[in-house]
Design a protein around this motif. Sequence first.
Motif, mmCIF file in Angstrom:
data_model
loop_
_atom_site.group_PDB
_atom_site.id
_atom_site.type_symbol
_atom_site.label_atom_id
_atom_site.label_comp_id
_atom_site.label_asym_id
_atom_site.label_seq_id
_atom_site.Cartn_x
_atom_site.Cartn_y
_atom_site.Cartn_z
ATOM 1 N N ALA A 298 0.831 -1.210 0.000
ATOM 2 C CA ALA A 298 0.000 0.000 0.000
ATOM 3 C C ALA A 298 0.866 1.262 0.000
ATOM 4 O O ALA A 298 0.588 2.235 -0.726
ATOM 5 C CB ALA A 298 -0.933 -0.001 1.203
ATOM 6 N N ASP A 301 2.520 1.590 -3.447
ATOM 7 C CA ASP A 301 1.540 2.053 -4.442
ATOM 8 C C ASP A 301 1.342 3.563 -4.345
ATOM 9 O O ASP A 301 1.227 4.256 -5.360
ATOM 10 C CB ASP A 301 0.203 1.342 -4.244
ATOM 11 C CG ASP A 301 0.261 -0.121 -4.653
ATOM 12 O OD1 ASP A 301 1.200 -0.492 -5.385
ATOM 13 O OD2 ASP A 301 -0.618 -0.903 -4.232
ATOM 14 N N SER A 302 1.308 4.065 -3.116
ATOM 15 C CA SER A 302 1.132 5.517 -2.930
ATOM 16 C C SER A 302 2.350 6.292 -3.422
ATOM 17 O O SER A 302 2.230 7.461 -3.809
ATOM 18 C CB SER A 302 0.880 5.831 -1.448
ATOM 19 O OG SER A 302 2.039 5.544 -0.660
#
Length: 323
Positions: A298, A301-302
Amino acid sequence: LGMLFFMPIFEKIIVVKNPLMRFVRDTVGISIAAQTLTTPLTLYYFGQFPTYFLLANLLVDLPSTITMYVGFLMTINPIDWLNELLGNLLENLIGCILYCLKSIDRLAFSTIKINIIDSALLFLSYAAVFSFLYAYQWRDKKYSYLGLFCVIGLVFIDISHQITDKNTERFRIYNTRNELTIAYFKNKQAIIYSTFDSLNHKALQYACGREIRVLAYEDNVQFIALNSKKVRNNYLIELPVGKIIIVENFKGELPPAELLVIRKNAIQKLPAMVNSVSPRQVILDGSNSLRKSLQAQAVLDSLGIKSYLIKDNFAYVWDKENL
């Protein structure tokens, strides 16, 4: 299955009336029939052929037959002292079988090393065997041609694989759970980096031993052990495909690299780590917990960084063209 299909043919070719010679013929026929159908599977899994299979089967056929009967008697016999005698007999029979097999294994050229075949070659091998078998049994020339076509296909695919293996560079990060195993292959040669102490370690062989034997000759494998007394270590590996940084404990600056491998849940300073290394991709290997891996994915991905989670996969495959 081999005995079912091949033994009738063997009995037609070699006709004997003497009971002793018939026993020898049947034993030889069963050995050849069984070996014919198991050879493709042996090459598929192990890449070797037992040259003395006929001698081995002849030596262990009688003891193994007696072993089965003795074992069956022990399961139905209620007399303890008799079971003790049968148990001793069974132990000696098994010892005799193991002694014979070990003696044969020590003979020169007891096994022939052959390239491990893939699923396509395995399928064509059995297609050729059963085509020739059907053609002989039913005198059908069409199946003879089919079997010949399969053999030509085997040769063509094998040559194609050899050309491909010669011109292709392959890179792997294997899922060996808490251990690290990285491999580079080219021209049937391999360099293996691993935290295992040996290439022959059972866990390593179970996880990726077969593919290593497929992609490299046994004598052309260079094994480099990544041993350290510390619990957590960082490694820099330079390969023709690029630099790989393996991080287990991030404390400060790291050199730039094409690939960043994160291990042992070392994700606390992930943005700083990525900023320091500037990788094209981040790999989360099998030593990370699933929860931490998903958290790291996560974050990556950011940040717009590609990532790959090995946790539930066999390996990560990285081709040079993708670097």
